[in-house]
Scaffold this active site. Structure first.
Site, PDB file in Angstrom:
ATOM      1  N   GLY A  45      -3.628  24.477  38.470  1.00 24.86           N
ATOM      2  CA  GLY A  45      -2.892  25.519  37.748  1.00 24.86           C
ATOM      3  C   GLY A  45      -3.117  26.895  38.328  1.00 24.86           C
ATOM      4  N   CYS A  46      -4.344  27.181  38.697  1.00 24.61           N
ATOM      5  CA  CYS A  46      -4.673  28.498  39.250  1.00 24.61           C
ATOM      6  C   CYS A  46      -4.048  28.699  40.626  1.00 24.61           C
ATOM      7  CB  CYS A  46      -6.188  28.685  39.304  1.00 24.61           C
ATOM      8  SG  CYS A  46      -6.939  28.652  37.663  1.00 24.61           S
ATOM      9  N   THR A  47      -3.982  27.644  41.408  1.00 23.75           N
ATOM     10  CA  THR A  47      -3.326  27.721  42.713  1.00 23.75           C
ATOM     11  C   THR A  47      -1.829  27.941  42.536  1.00 23.75           C
ATOM     12  OG1 THR A  47      -5.021  26.345  43.736  1.00 23.75           O
ATOM     13  CG2 THR A  47      -2.892  26.483  44.874  1.00 23.75           C
ATOM     14  N   ALA A  50      -1.368  31.624  41.464  1.00 23.82           N
ATOM     15  CA  ALA A  50      -1.615  32.559  42.566  1.00 23.82           C
ATOM     16  C   ALA A  50      -0.489  32.503  43.598  1.00 23.82           C
ATOM     17  CB  ALA A  50      -2.960  32.258  43.227  1.00 23.82           C
TER      18      ALA A  50
END
Length: 153
Positions: A45-47, A50
C-alpha cells in the site's frame, strides 16, 4: 485534542532522504504542503501511494505544492525506498514517531499499524484538509489534488 481543518499546522523539523533538514515553518508564504503519513517503506500500500504521488508530482508542483512523506523508518530505509521507486519528493524520517504524535495520526487495524493520514497545509501554514484512510492509499493523491485546485480559486 484532535487537529481540525482551519487549525495551524504544528511546526516540526526532521531529516530528509538527502540528509538536509526540513522545517515546516520555513515553507510559510512560499508554497502549500501535502504532508502524508504512511506506515512503512516498501509495503504494497505504501509503495502504491508513493508511486502515485511520484506519477502526479508535476501536477502538485504546478498547483504550488510540495509533497512530503513521513514514516518512522530510518533515513537509510527512506533512501533505499526513494532510489528503488525514483521518488522525486523528500521522505522524512520520524524515528520515534514524535511528529506522528504531534499531528495526532491514529494507529490503524486495532492499534497495530501506524495510520495513513494526509494533510493539505496552505502556504499560510493552515490545515485545509485531512484525509484518513489506511486502505485507500492512492485516494490520498487524488483528494489532495482536488483540495489544492480549490485553493487556487
Amino acid at each position: 485534542m484532535m487537529l481540525h481543518v482551519g487549525d495551524p499546522a504544528p511546526d516540526f523539523t526532521l531529516k530528509t532522504t538527502t540528509g538536509t533538514t526540513f522545517r515546516l515553518s520555513e515553507q510559510q508564504g512560499k508554497r502549500s504542503i501535502v504532508l502524508y503519513f504512511y506506515p512503512k517503506d516498501d509495503t504494497p500500500g505504501c509503495t502504491a501511494q508513493a508511486c502515485s504521488f511520484r506519477d502526479q508530482y508535476a501536477d502538485f508542483l504546478d498547483l504550488g505544492a510540495e509533497v512530503l512523506g513521513i514514516s518512522s523508518d530510518t533515513e537509510r530505509s527512506h533512501q533505499r525506498f526513494t532510489q528503488k521507486h525514483r521518488l522525486p519528493f523528500p521522505l522524512l524520517a520520524d524515528v520515534g514517531a514524535r511528529v506522528r504524535r504531534l499531528y495526532q495520526v491514529p494507529r490503524a487495524l486495532l492499534g497495530v499499524l501506524p495510520g495513513r493520514v494526509t494533510f493539505v497545509i496552505d502556504k499560510n501554514g493552515v490545515i485545509q484538509y485531512i484525509f484518513d484512510s489506511l486502505n485507500r492509499a492512492t485516494d490520498h493523491v487524488s483528494t489532495a489534488k482536488e483540495v489544492l485546485q480549490g485553493l487556487d480559486k
